[in-house]
Structures are given as structure tokens and as C-alpha cells.
Design a protein around this motif. Structure first.
Motif, PDB file in Angstrom:
ATOM      1  N   PRO A 176       0.839  -1.206   0.000  1.00 57.35           N
ATOM      2  CA  PRO A 176       0.000   0.000   0.000  1.00 57.35           C
ATOM      3  C   PRO A 176       0.877   1.260   0.000  1.00 57.35           C
ATOM      4  N   ILE A 177       0.258   2.398  -0.177  1.00 56.86           N
ATOM      5  CA  ILE A 177       0.969   3.677  -0.156  1.00 56.86           C
ATOM      6  C   ILE A 177       1.693   3.842   1.183  1.00 56.86           C
ATOM      7  N   GLY A 178       2.977   4.156   1.109  1.00 57.49           N
ATOM      8  CA  GLY A 178       3.759   4.425   2.307  1.00 57.49           C
ATOM      9  C   GLY A 178       4.242   3.199   3.051  1.00 57.49           C
ATOM     10  N   ALA A 179       3.885   2.013   2.585  1.00 55.61           N
ATOM     11  CA  ALA A 179       4.267   0.786   3.295  1.00 55.61           C
ATOM     12  C   ALA A 179       5.677   0.355   2.910  1.00 55.61           C
ATOM     13  N   SER A 180       6.261  -0.469   3.770  1.00 54.57           N
ATOM     14  CA  SER A 180       7.601  -1.002   3.520  1.00 54.57           C
ATOM     15  C   SER A 180       7.580  -2.518   3.683  1.00 54.57           C
ATOM     16  N   HIS A 181       8.618  -3.144   3.177  1.00 49.64           N
ATOM     17  CA  HIS A 181       8.725  -4.597   3.264  1.00 49.64           C
ATOM     18  C   HIS A 181      10.203  -4.961   3.352  1.00 49.64           C
ATOM     19  N   SER A 182      10.513  -5.974   4.149  1.00 48.31           N
ATOM     20  CA  SER A 182      11.892  -6.449   4.245  1.00 48.31           C
ATOM     21  C   SER A 182      11.935  -7.954   4.033  1.00 48.31           C
ATOM     22  N   ILE A 183      13.059  -8.400   3.501  1.00 45.38           N
ATOM     23  CA  ILE A 183      13.292  -9.821   3.250  1.00 45.38           C
ATOM     24  C   ILE A 183      14.620 -10.193   3.891  1.00 45.38           C
ATOM     25  N   LYS A 184      14.630 -11.339   4.546  1.00 46.10           N
ATOM     26  CA  LYS A 184      15.864 -11.868   5.134  1.00 46.10           C
ATOM     27  C   LYS A 184      16.148 -13.229   4.527  1.00 46.10           C
ATOM     28  N   TYR A 185      17.350 -13.353   3.972  1.00 50.21           N
ATOM     29  CA  TYR A 185      17.775 -14.641   3.424  1.00 50.21           C
ATOM     30  C   TYR A 185      19.151 -14.954   3.995  1.00 50.21           C
ATOM     31  N   VAL A 186      19.302 -16.134   4.589  1.00 51.31           N
ATOM     32  CA  VAL A 186      20.568 -16.522   5.203  1.00 51.31           C
ATOM     33  C   VAL A 186      21.297 -17.494   4.280  1.00 51.31           C
TER      34      VAL A 186
END
Length: 464
Positions: free
Chosen positions: A81-91
Motif C-alpha cells: 500500500p501507499i507508504g508501506a515497507s517490506h523487508s526480506i531476510k535470506y541466510v
């Protein structure tokens, strides 16, 4: 010709940490950065922020070394959505990744494709540590006139150009992670003040709009000088968000840290070398410092866990891939065992110090390090080592520690994936610097460590 221009506009690539384009921000961080051994897993963090005016769909791909199907580590699709963020973690397991490598993050939003690349090196080893000092604290001015007796007068006169010099001199001995100890000077302690964001009296080391009063130093903007030189050299800078008050993780401190972190990000976040946020306040290994009653010990433990949960949540809004670090001492860690799991859920890097001066009746330094490693492993957090490169004179002023003792620590405590030392200014000095910061013997330590570093690297080459 028009097609070429269109393709250029639609594909944005940068070999750095962050790329901005159109309505989005895409970032990539590797924990740890730089050189690691093949006994350390690489934590890959990708972050995306929808800064546009409408909901957007994203395709996210992470590759090792080449953009091809057999090199794909991760693929996902998300809607933000507008203004949202997302993070991904890969080991990534690095056992068979010895040599020079790169991680490539590619993000597509239907209109543009963003590509961010970060390099890393893996060396063969039978231990986690590289047995080298990978970086150092750089205090713009030492918080204690007593401890900084031998260099505060010198560092106060450092120009912006000389801060550039110092960064180069750190790079020359492999100290490629710079921890800025604090960006404000304010000498208060938890429970002994009535400060909040409105009446905060601290003075800044940079041109702050939040709190414009400045520490009287020669440099106009040492943060910009450090970051811009680190950009050129591929180094990593951990931005010290502090000082509100020592050991203070109260609600007032949290609000202050949020506002300062956002100002620092707005001013300096476009620098490729801006690696992480470092909370300057420090804490005892027991996580309650010197509180005497059980009730207050519980209060302090809850405060620090709440602080990092909320601070992490806030940082994720605009820099979701950026890690957060705290330095604690190594003492009384068993007394904090009940709080470490909750703390480390929201603290990416724990960097303890003091292993060489454990008090009588406590654990040994090695025992404390092993226990903290277990806490971090269980939480998926990272344990780095804040190696003390100084000793105390009888008057409590600091002086360079003998190289033999530094090497002893590097050899004994071998479970740390990164080793940072406290600190570079006033303890190490490149003889080629235009201004010496501190005593003459700081030059000797620089030269001795440089020889040790070269010897370690020569042994690595001979063992290949």
C-alpha cells in the motif's frame, strides 16, 4: 534513439546500498559486511519502500554472483500500500563460497527495474573470526575529559579534510567499519534527569535542525566528511544515534531517538556507506545496570526490550533493511538471561565489550562470550566483538593497549563474526596523518597492528 532513452529510464542500477527511482526506494544490506570466514552465515537483508501515491506490486529476486536462474537465491512477489515497507531476510551458508562474491538484488514494479549489488569476500577458516580488527569506533569528541585527556584537545581541532584523512588511514589497516559513537553530546544518566524531546539540552556534532546548538569543534560536518570518504573506499558507517542519556531506554529516550534517527536518515541516508543505526547509550550485561531492587531491575529490562521493539518498528518504515546495533558490557550476563530472548528479537547486532576485565566471581571472558553467542544464535541475531584497544592510567585517562594483549584477545575469543575496537582516534595514529591525535605511542600501535595484519594475510595466502 527514443527506445534507448526509454530503456535507460526504466532500468536503474547502482553498486551501493540504496537506489531511489520513481516512487520507490530499494535497499540491500549484508550482515556482516566485507570479509567473513566460511564458518559464518551471510545474512542478506533487502528492503523496499513504496513512496508513491498508489498501491504497487513488486517482483523481488536475489542472486549470487550472476543474474541467471541457477544463481537465484530468493524470489517473491508482494503488494505494498501507499507508504508501506517490506523487508526480506535470506541466510546464505558460506561453507563452499570461498573467494570474492556479490549479492544482486533486483526489484521490478511493472514500470521500472531496480538493481542493487553488494560485494563480499569469504576466506577459508576453521573458526568464525578473521582474527583481524574489522572496524573501530570513531568518537568525534570523547565524552569524558578524564578518559580523553590525551587527545580531546587535538581532536577538537580536526578539520573536515582531516576527518577524510582519518577514514583513509583506518581503511589502510583494514578497519573498514566505522562506528560513530554519538552525534550529540549530553552527559546525563538514566533515572537522574527530567529530560524529554522538548527540553533536551544536548549539543550536536553536525548541522542539526532538531537541536541546533553545536559542540565547539573545528569541523563543520564531520559526519558528512566520514560518510563521503567511506563511500569512495567501499566502507561501512554505523550511525551513532545518541546521546540522550547513558543507559536510558525510557519512553522519552525512545521518542528522542526516533526523531534524531529520522533526521540523520533524511540528511545522510543517500550515502552508500550508511550501513546501520547504532544506539549509543550502552548497557550492562545484566540489562538493568546498577539498579538495586528487583522491581527496578524488572523495569529496566522491560524498558530496553520495549525500546528496541518500537525503534525497530519505526526504522522499518523508511529503512527496512538497515540493522540496529547495541554495545553492552560482558558482565553479569546470566542475570539478564530472562530478558535477552525478547531483546534480541529486535536487535540485529549485539557488540559486547569488557571480556578482558571480568570481575571476580563472574564468568570468564570466554564463558561470557559463549553464552552470548548462544543467546544470539537462538534469536537469529549477530554477535560482534567490541575489543578494547586501550588501558587505563592511574588517573583513568586512556592509553594504547600493548599489541600483545590485543593479539591475545583476537586469538582467544574466536567465535565473533566481526571484531570492532574501541577506539581509533586517540589510540591509533597513521604516521602520515597531517595531525596526530593523542600521544606519540599511538603511532607505534598503528604500525604494530599494521604488521600483524600483513602477517595474518600473508599466512592466509601461503596456506592456499
Amino acid at each position: 534513439m527514443k527506445r534507448k532513452i526509454f530503456l535507460t529510464l526504466c532500468f536503474i542500477m547502482i553498486v551501493a546500498s540504496t537506489v531511489y527511482g520513481g516512487d520507490n526506494r530499494v535497499g540491500l544490506t549484508l550482515i556482516p559486511p566485507g570479509t567473513i570466514t566460511n564458518k559464518v552465515d551471510l545474512d542478506i537483508r533487502a528492503g523496499i519502500v513504496n513512496q508513491g501515491t498508489e498501491q504497487q506490486d513488486f517482483k523481488i529476486s536475489i542472486y549470487l554472483n550472476n543474474v541467471e536462474q541457477q544463481s537465484l537465491l530468493h524470489y517473491s512477489t508482494i503488494t505494498l500500500p501507499i507508504g508501506a515497507s517490506h523487508s526480506i531476510k535470506y541466510v546464505l551458508n558460506t561453507t563452499d563460497k570461498v573467494g570474492n562474491n556479490r549479492i544482486i538484488l533486483r526489484v521490478e514494479d511493472g514500470k521500472q527495474s531496480y538493481e542493487v549489488t553488494k560485494k563480499f569476500e569469504v576466506i577459508e577458516s576453521d573458526i568464525r573470526s578473521t582474527r583481524l580488527i574489522d572496524g573501530a569506533w570513531a568518537g568525534i569528541y570523547h565524552w569524558s575529559e578524564i578518559e580523553g585527556k590525551h587527545w580531546n584537545a587535538d581532536i577538537k581541532q580536526m578539520t573536515d579534510a582531516q576527518w577524510h584523512e582519518m577514514v583513509r588511514s583506518m581503511h589502510n589497516i583494514g578497519m573498514d567499519v566505522i562506528v560513530i559513537q554519538e552525534v550529540f553530546r549530553n552527559q546525563e544518566y538514566v533515572g537522574q534527569h527530567k529530560m524529554n524531546v522538548d527540553n533536551y539540552p544536548g549539543k550536536a556534532f553536525y548541522p542539526s535542525e532538531l537541536y541546533p546548538d553545536r559542540v565547539p569543534i573545528m569541523a563543520h560536518d564531520p559526519l558528512e566528511a566520514i560518510l563521503s570518504e567511506a563511500d569512495k573506499l567501499g566502507m561501512s558507517v554505523m550511525m551513532g544515534v545518541g546521546m540522550f542519556a547513558w543507559f536510558d531506554f525510557s519512553a522519552e529516550s525512545l521518542e528522542w531517538h526516533k526523531q534524531v534517527a529520522k533526521e540523520l536518515w533524511n540528511k545522510y541516508g543517500s550515502h552508500p556507506s550508511f550501513y546501520s543505526f547504532y544506539i549509543s547509550e550502552e548497557c550492562a550485561g545484566n540489562l538493568y545496570n546498577s539498579e538495586q531492587t528487583y522491581e527496578m531491575q524488572l523495569v529496566r529490562k522491560k524498558e530496553i526490550c520495549d525500546f528496541f521493539r518500537e525503534f525497530k518498528k519505526y526504522i522499518k518504515k523508511f529503512a527496512p533493511e538497515k540493522p540496529i546495533m547495541l554495545a553492552t558490557n560482558s558482565m553479569g550476563v546470566l542475570d539478564g538471561a530472562d530478558a535477552y530472548p525478547a531483546l534480541l528479537q529486535n536487535l540485529d547486532i549485539l557488540c559486547p565489550f569488557g571480556f578482558a576485565r571480568m570481575p571476580k566471581g563472574d564468568l570468564t571472558g570466554k564463558e561470557a562470550a559463549d553464552i552470548l553467542q548462544n543467546f544470539c544464535d537462538d534469536a537469529g541475531a549477530h554477535l560482534w566483538f567490541d575489543l578494547e584497544a586501550f588501558l587505563f592510567n592511574p588517573d583513568n585517562s586512556l592509553y594504547p593497549r600493548p599489541i600483545e594483549e590485543i593479539i591475545h584477545d583476537l586469538t582467544l575469543l574466536d567465535n565473533f563474526e566481526k571484531v570492532l575496537c574501541y577506539q581509533y582516534p586517540g589510540v591509533f595514529n597513521d604516521p602520515k596523518m597531517s595531525r596526530r591525535i593523542g600521544e606519540k605511542r599511538t603511532i607505534k600501535l598503528y604500525q604494530q597492528y599494521q604488521k600483524y595484519m600483513n602477517d595474518v594475510k600473508r599466512m592466509r595466502r601461503n596456506n592456499k
